[in-house]
Design an enzyme around this catalytic site. Structure first.
Site, PDB file in Angstrom:
ATOM      1  N   ASP A  94       0.825  -1.205   0.000  1.00 60.73           N
ATOM      2  CA  ASP A  94       0.000   0.000   0.000  1.00 60.73           C
ATOM      3  C   ASP A  94       0.857   1.252   0.000  1.00 60.73           C
ATOM      4  O   ASP A  94       2.018   1.232   0.365  1.00 60.73           O
ATOM      5  CB  ASP A  94      -1.036  -0.005   1.134  1.00 60.73           C
ATOM      6  N   TYR A  95       0.235   2.334  -0.483  1.00 57.31           N
ATOM      7  CA  TYR A  95       0.919   3.622  -0.497  1.00 57.31           C
ATOM      8  C   TYR A  95       1.036   4.120   0.931  1.00 57.31           C
ATOM      9  O   TYR A  95       0.056   4.151   1.667  1.00 57.31           O
ATOM     10  CB  TYR A  95       0.095   4.630  -1.298  1.00 57.31           C
TER      11      TYR A  95
END
Length: 210
Positions: free
Chosen positions: A12-13
């Site tokens: 995930d970012y």
């Protein structure tokens, strides 16, 4: 088809919405924290409580985190107070302090709401348009909801755009290189892949890079 020796790779970012907020508002202090690789919640907590990062307790960090996200979602002192289980007046103090510390964020919030009120719509960084009729509604509650949508759409909407672009890029890379890895799921700012173990290291790098 997936073999026995596949793993789920989740990526995930990191703090995508807050990075976008730092970018859109052009806040030097927030941008610098990201450039230096600091923990953004600790950084803000140190600013709010006026101490150095080392002295920040988990509770202070939690408060800062709630304030940061509260601001991004246009929360009031009352709403933040409920989230943190403190008096609305104390919560409002934190919000005011944050806006005083990061005047660019305050400026962005005011200008985007005003702009949206005039235009009736708002755009993401990638020019995707969202009409917000609520912002002109005579009813205060509905209008406040419109304000929050105006504040939040460029941030959340741009985050969604960035993720979609990454998905297209990764899909094409996986296909071009004949990898067996499949992209199977997207959840908010996270992508999940079904990856054969012998591709794992390469794919990790590929995903990070993309």
């Amino acid at each position: 088809d997936s073999s026995e020796n596949s793993v789920l790779l989740s990526s995930d970012y990191s703090q995508i919405e807050l990075r976008i907020l730092a970018h859109i508002s052009n806040s030097d202090s927030l941008k610098q924290a990201f450039i230096n690789g600091e923990d953004i919640h600790t950084h803000v907590a140190a600013d709010i409580f006026n101490c150095d990062s080392i002295s920040v307790t988990p509770n202070m960090r939690r408060t800062a985190k709630a304030v940061i996200f509260g601001i991004v979602y246009g929360i009031s002192g009352f709403g933040l107070g409920e989230n943190l289980d403190i008096a609305p007046s104390e919560a409002k103090k934190y919000i005011d302090k944050y806006l005083e510390l990061y005047p660019e964020v305050n400026e962005y919030m005011k200008s985007i709401v005003e702009k949206t009120r005039n235009l009736g719509y708002v755009r993401t960084l990638f020019n995707r348009k969202r009409t917000i009729e609520e912002i002109k509604n005579p009813n205060y509650m509905i209008r406040s909801m419109g304000d929050r949508m105006a504040l939040n759409t460029p941030i959340q909407g741009s985050a969604a755009d960035i993720l979609k672009l990454a998905m297209i890029k990764l899909y094409n890379l996986l296909k071009e290189n004949n990898y067996k890895t499949k992209m199977i799921l997207q959840v908010h700012d996270e992508l999940i892949f079904d990856t054969p173990e012998d591709e794992l290291e390469i794919i990790k790098e590929l995903v990070r890079e993309s």
